[in-house]
Design a protein around this motif. Structure first.
Motif, PDB file in Angstrom:
ATOM      1  N   GLU C 206       0.855  -1.181   0.000  1.00  5.70           N
ATOM      2  CA  GLU C 206       0.000   0.000   0.000  1.00  5.70           C
ATOM      3  C   GLU C 206       0.884   1.221   0.000  1.00  5.70           C
ATOM      4  O   GLU C 206       1.925   1.246   0.673  1.00  5.70           O
ATOM      5  N   SER C 207       0.489   2.230  -0.721  1.00  6.04           N
ATOM      6  CA  SER C 207       1.334   3.419  -0.802  1.00  6.04           C
ATOM      7  C   SER C 207       0.481   4.629  -1.126  1.00  6.04           C
ATOM      8  O   SER C 207      -0.575   4.523  -1.751  1.00  6.04           O
ATOM      9  N   GLY C 208       0.927   5.779  -0.686  1.00  7.68           N
ATOM     10  CA  GLY C 208       0.216   7.028  -0.985  1.00  7.68           C
ATOM     11  C   GLY C 208       1.140   8.194  -0.728  1.00  7.68           C
ATOM     12  O   GLY C 208       2.273   8.008  -0.271  1.00  7.68           O
ATOM     13  N   GLY C 209       0.699   9.373  -1.016  1.00  5.05           N
ATOM     14  CA  GLY C 209       1.525  10.547  -0.820  1.00  5.05           C
ATOM     15  C   GLY C 209       1.760  10.826   0.665  1.00  5.05           C
ATOM     16  O   GLY C 209       0.857  10.659   1.486  1.00  5.05           O
ATOM     17  N   GLY C 256       7.629   6.343   0.893  1.00  8.24           N
ATOM     18  CA  GLY C 256       7.554   4.938   1.318  1.00  8.24           C
ATOM     19  C   GLY C 256       6.123   4.481   1.483  1.00  8.24           C
ATOM     20  O   GLY C 256       5.186   5.293   1.509  1.00  8.24           O
ATOM     21  N   GLY C 257       5.965   3.172   1.558  1.00 10.18           N
ATOM     22  CA  GLY C 257       4.645   2.577   1.690  1.00 10.18           C
ATOM     23  C   GLY C 257       4.626   1.548   2.806  1.00 10.18           C
ATOM     24  O   GLY C 257       5.454   1.606   3.720  1.00 10.18           O
TER      25      GLY C 257
ATOM     26  N   ILE D 193       9.471  -1.759   0.616  1.00  8.19           N
ATOM     27  CA  ILE D 193       8.593  -0.608   0.384  1.00  8.19           C
ATOM     28  C   ILE D 193       8.498   0.244   1.645  1.00  8.19           C
ATOM     29  O   ILE D 193       8.161   1.424   1.566  1.00  8.19           O
ATOM     30  N   GLU D 194       8.844  -0.371   2.794  1.00  5.11           N
ATOM     31  CA  GLU D 194       8.755   0.375   4.053  1.00  5.11           C
ATOM     32  C   GLU D 194      10.088   1.060   4.310  1.00  5.11           C
ATOM     33  O   GLU D 194      11.144   0.431   4.265  1.00  5.11           O
ATOM     34  N   LYS D 195      10.016   2.335   4.600  1.00  6.76           N
ATOM     35  CA  LYS D 195      11.213   3.167   4.653  1.00  6.76           C
ATOM     36  C   LYS D 195      12.175   2.688   5.735  1.00  6.76           C
ATOM     37  O   LYS D 195      11.771   2.422   6.864  1.00  6.76           O
ATOM     38  N   LEU D 199      16.631  -4.475   2.646  1.00  2.00           N
ATOM     39  CA  LEU D 199      16.296  -5.221   1.433  1.00  2.00           C
ATOM     40  C   LEU D 199      15.292  -6.324   1.734  1.00  2.00           C
ATOM     41  O   LEU D 199      15.399  -7.011   2.744  1.00  2.00           O
ATOM     42  N   VAL D 200      14.342  -6.512   0.810  1.00  2.00           N
ATOM     43  CA  VAL D 200      13.465  -7.682   0.899  1.00  2.00           C
ATOM     44  C   VAL D 200      13.881  -8.763  -0.080  1.00  2.00           C
ATOM     45  O   VAL D 200      13.394  -9.889  -0.001  1.00  2.00           O
ATOM     46  N   LEU D 201      14.740  -8.429  -1.012  1.00  5.69           N
ATOM     47  CA  LEU D 201      15.350  -9.449  -1.880  1.00  5.69           C
ATOM     48  C   LEU D 201      16.826  -9.111  -1.965  1.00  5.69           C
ATOM     49  O   LEU D 201      17.196  -7.963  -2.238  1.00  5.69           O
ATOM     50  N   ASP D 202      17.658 -10.098  -1.719  1.00  3.75           N
ATOM     51  CA  ASP D 202      19.113  -9.876  -1.679  1.00  3.75           C
ATOM     52  C   ASP D 202      19.774 -11.169  -2.138  1.00  3.75           C
ATOM     53  O   ASP D 202      20.137 -12.011  -1.344  1.00  3.75           O
ATOM     54  N   GLU D 203      19.878 -11.292  -3.458  1.00  4.43           N
ATOM     55  CA  GLU D 203      20.351 -12.542  -4.051  1.00  4.43           C
ATOM     56  C   GLU D 203      21.690 -12.338  -4.748  1.00  4.43           C
ATOM     57  O   GLU D 203      21.923 -11.299  -5.378  1.00  4.43           O
ATOM     58  N   LEU D 204      22.513 -13.348  -4.703  1.00  5.28           N
ATOM     59  CA  LEU D 204      23.672 -13.447  -5.582  1.00  5.28           C
ATOM     60  C   LEU D 204      23.351 -14.559  -6.567  1.00  5.28           C
ATOM     61  O   LEU D 204      23.049 -15.695  -6.157  1.00  5.28           O
ATOM     62  N   ILE D 205      23.378 -14.228  -7.851  1.00  5.01           N
ATOM     63  CA  ILE D 205      22.985 -15.224  -8.851  1.00  5.01           C
ATOM     64  C   ILE D 205      24.096 -15.387  -9.887  1.00  5.01           C
ATOM     65  O   ILE D 205      24.955 -14.532 -10.056  1.00  5.01           O
TER      66      ILE D 205
END
Lengths: 265, 265, 265, 265
Positions: C206-209, C256-257, D193-195, D199-205
Motif C-alpha cells: 500500500e502506498s500514498g503521498g 515509502g509505503g 517498500i517500508e522506509k 532489502l526484501v530481496l538480496d540474491e547473488l545469482i
C-alpha cells in the motif's frame, strides 16, 4: 571584414560549425524497397508543372526504407557514429519531363538533422520520423539475406505509425526495382520572407549518384499497410496492386546535381 | 495539370502535408536569458559583410533558452501537443547595418522538425539539440518566479553537452536584457545544386515579432559554462564578463519579415 | 571488504551512481485526468487475488496524464532538469481489499529511466512511452486554466499512438475525480532467476503521498480515443460511458509505503 | 477470481502486455570490446561481500559496446524492429566467489525499456543512455571487418558524453578478450517498500548464455576516453594501461540462471 565559411548554416570563420559539409557525400546502407501500383491520379496530383505522369506504369510507387551510415570526404563522421548513422523511409514515383522519365521523391522522413539539411539541398521534402528496419546478421535469430528471410520495416511521425511492411525474400534479382531507377527530378522552393510575395527560389533540378556499388539484389513480396494521419497524405497513395519487394546493400556517392529550369522572380 | 499547395515541402494538392503552414505563427513560452561579454573579435568573425559590430558594447552575447508551445492561426497544433511543443537554445549577438543596430542569431538548437523549417525560413541557423530548462510551478519543489528562485538550463547536441547554466532570480526588472532587443538581421543562403557554383539565394533579411505580450521580467545572475565539441564553436564565444540573467514569460506572433538586400546571381 | 552504497543499482562505494536515490521523492506537476466507465469484467480481469472489484461503480477508470518535475530531498535534479523532468500517462482503477477501497495503477508509460526505477519500487508497471499534454501558459495561444480552455493529451509507445484526448474545462470543481483518490494497492513481483521456479518476491503493498498541496481543480469533459496495439491492452478498457475530465496543478511528496501481505516462497 | 499472466508487469489476463516475455531470449549482435587495466582498488570497491578480486590481473576492465537485435522464442519482435533493436554499452570486471572466477557487469546503459527489464531480471544495473557504434558494411565508406578497419563507439547519458573509443582492427584473434569470458555473478536487490527497512530481496545469482555461435574474432587497439559526470562513476575506473580491443559478431541465447546464495530476510 569577415569571409564566412561553411557549406550550410551556421557559417563561421572556420566553417567547422556547418550543419553539413560540402559534397561529395558518401553512403553505406541497406535498402528495403516495396513497389506497388496506386491510382495514377494520386501520383499526378503530386507532380507540379511542367512534370507529367510517366508514360509506362504511371501509378507505380516505391516505398523505400534505408539504414545508412554517411560521411563527407574526410570520413570523420564514421568514427563518431552519432553523426554518421541515420535511417529514412521515402516514397518515390516516376514522372516525365521533356520526354524523359525521372524518379521523384514525394515524401521522406529521416531521423537526424544533417539528413534533413542534405535533403533540403537536394530537393527532398524531409521531415523527422522514427524509422526501423530489420537488419541482416550472420548469427542468431536475425535474418541472413537469403530465400525465405523476412524483414520488418516501420515508419512513424508525430507519435503515429504511418506505414509498416513485412518483406519475405524469394530469389536473387537482376534489378532492385524500377521506380527509383532514374535520375531524380526535384524542386527547390524558397518562399519570400515578405508575406504573400510567393517564391524567391523556384528551381527544378536533376540529381543522381556520382558513383555506385552494390551487392546482389533479392526479390520477394511484401505485406504493406499505410495508415492515416492528420498531417500526412501517404495513405492517399493507396495500394491497388502489389508489384514486388527488394533488398540490396549498396555504397553510393552523391556529388551535386544540375539545374533543369528556374522560374525567375 | 496540378497546382501544388503548401507553404513548405512536401507540397501536395491539399497542402495538408506541408512541414510548416504559412505565417502567422503564434507562440507561448518562457525565456531564460544569460547575457555576458566576450571578445568582440569573436563576434565580428561571425558577421558577414556588410554587417559590422554594434557601436556600443560590441562583445555582448545572449544565450537564451526557450520552452515553447507554438501553432498556426488555426491553433490545431495545441491540441496535438507533440506538434506544438518544442524547446530551443540560441545565441544572439548585435550588429550594425546602415547605421542601425540589429540583433542576430548566430547559433541555435531546437528539438522538433517544424522548428527547423520555420528557422530556415527566418534565417536562423538551426540544428537539432537536446534542450532542458527548469519550469516554474506553483506547488512542490519546482521554483516559483520570485526572488531567490533558481532555474537550471542545459544544451546538448550529438550526445555532448554544449552549455549549462544555473540562474538565480534577484528582483523584477524593467528589461529582459538588451542583446536580443532589436529586429533580427539574418541571412538566407542557398547553395547551387551544381557543384562549385556558389549561392543561388543570398539574402539579408530583417524580421521581428508582429505582436508581443509578456509578464514581468525578472533579473538575476547566472553560473554559465560552455563546453568544447568537435562540430560546434559556441565555446569560442568565451565568457569574459557576466552581465546578467533574466526570466520572462511571453506570447509572440511572427508574421513575416522584410528583404534588406539580395546579392543577385 | 566493501560496503556498497546506493538505494538502487548500480551500487558503488559512494552511492553516487544509483539510478534513484532513497525517498523522499518530491514532485511538482500538472495532472490531466479523464474518467469513464468500462465493462467491470475488464477491470476484474486485471485484479489479482485477493483483490476484488470496488463495491461502488466498479467499472470506473481514470486515464491520467502528468507533466512532472521531480527530485530527491537534496533537490539537485531541478537544476539539471534533464534529470528532473518527465511525463507519464497512466490508467487507474479501483479495487477492494479486506473491505477497504484502493486505487490501483494497471498500466503506465513514462519517458525517463529514473521514473521507471521509482515505479518498480512502488509497484507501478512502467514502460517507456512518448507522452504529451498541452501546458497552460499566461500569454499567447496556449490555454489559461479557465472555463472553455482546451488541453490535448496523447500517448504513444513503440511508435504507435495508444490514446489521445481533448479536454475542455467547464468550471471549478470540489474534486479532481474519484478513481485515483484512494491509497494505491500494488503488487511487487520478481520472478526467480531459475527458469520455471515462479516468483521469489510476491508482495501486495500500500502506498500514498506523504504530503500534498494543490491548486483549484477544474472539471470539464473529454473526447477520448483508445487505439489497439499488438503489445498493449489499454483498448480492452473500452469506453462505455464518459464520466468527466479534470485539471489540477499539484505538489506531492512520496516517502515509502506499507506491506499488506507477502506470499512466502 | 483472476489468474494474471505475463512474465513481467503489467500482468493481464492474456499476458500480452508484459514488458518482457519469459525466457529464452535470443540475440544477434556485434560486440566491440575495449580491455584495459585500472587500479584494482577501484574494482574492489565495486564488489559486495562475499565477492573478492580475481586472483590474476584483478584490475582488468572490459568496456563493451553491443548493437543487438533480440526476440523471444516466437521471434515476432524481429518483424516489428522497434521492439527488437537496441544498443548497449557496459562495463565488466572479474571477481572471485568460492574459489571460482566470475565476470560481473558493474555499469550498463541501454536505449530501450525491454532491455532495462531483462537487465533487472538478470541483475544488470541498467540505465538509459545513448549508444552508438560504427557498423561494418560490405559497400561504401563504412568499414569491412578486416585489418586496418576503424570503428568508433560512444556512450552518453543525461545529455553528457561518458565514453568514446576508436578501435583499429589488426588481425584475427583466438579470443574476444578475457574479462567478459566467465559466467556472470550478479546481485538482485529489492529494497523494502517500508522506509528504512533494508532489502526484501538480496540474491547473488549466476548466469550465462544457454547457447552461443559467433564469427571470427578480430583483435586491435583502441583510443579510449572516459569523461566525468555528476551521476556516473565510470571515470573512476581510470585507464592505467591498455590491453587490447576486439570485434566479433555473435548469436546468443539466454535462458535463465542459478541462485548462488540469498540473504534471508
Amino acid at each position: 571584414m569577415t569571409a564566412l565559411s561553411g557549406f550550410f548554416p551556421p557559417k563561421t570563420a572556420s566553417g567547422a560549425s556547418a550543419l553539413i559539409p560540402s559534397p561529395p557525400w558518401l553512403y553505406s546502407g541497406d535498402l528495403l524497397t516495396v513497389e506497388y501500383r496506386t491510382d495514377p491520379a494520386r501520383v499526378r496530383e503530386l507532380l507540379p508543372e511542367p512534370l507529367g505522369l510517366a508514360e509506362e506504369d504511371p501509378g507505380a510507387v516505391a516505398l523505400i526504407w534505408a539504414d545508412w551510415q554517411s560521411c563527407s570526404s574526410g570520413r570523420d563522421e564514421l568514427l563518431d557514429p552519432v553523426r554518421a548513422q541515420y535511417k529514412e523511409a521515402f516514397v518515390v514515383v516516376r514522372c516525365s519531363y521533356k520526354g524523359r522519365t525521372y524518379s521523384r521523391c514525394v515524401y521522406i522522413w529521416v531521423d537526424k538533422d544533417f539528413a534533413i539539411a542534405r535533403g533540403l539541398h537536394q530537393g527532398y521534402p524531409k521531415k523527422l520520423g522514427s524509422i526501423h528496419q530489420t537488419r541482416p546478421h550472420p548469427f542468431g535469430p536475425a535474418p541472413r539475406i537469403e530465400a525465405g528471410a523476412r524483414f520488418g520495416a516501420t515508419l512513424a511521425a508525430a507519435d503515429r505509425r504511418l506505414a509498416e511492411a513485412v518483406v519475405t525474400l524469394r530469389e536473387p534479382s537482376e534489378t532492385n526495382g524500377f521506380v527509383n531507377g532514374h535520375p531524380m527530378a526535384h524542386n527547390r522552393w524558397v518562399p519570400s520572407i515578405e508575406k504573400g510575395k510567393g517564391l524567391v527560389l523556384d528551381e527544378l533540378i536533376e540529381s543522381g549518384g556520382a558513383s555506385f556499388e552494390g551487392g546482389k539484389s533479392w526479390r520477394g513480396d511484401a505485406d504493406l499497410t499505410l495508415f492515416d494521419a492528420p498531417t500526412e497524405e501517404l495513405s492517399r497513395l493507396e495500394i491497388r496492386e502489389p508489384i514486388a519487394a527488394y533488398y540490396r546493400q549498396v555504397g553510393v556517392v552523391w556529388d551535386g546535381g544540375r539545374l533543369l529550369e528556374s522560374a525567375a522572380q
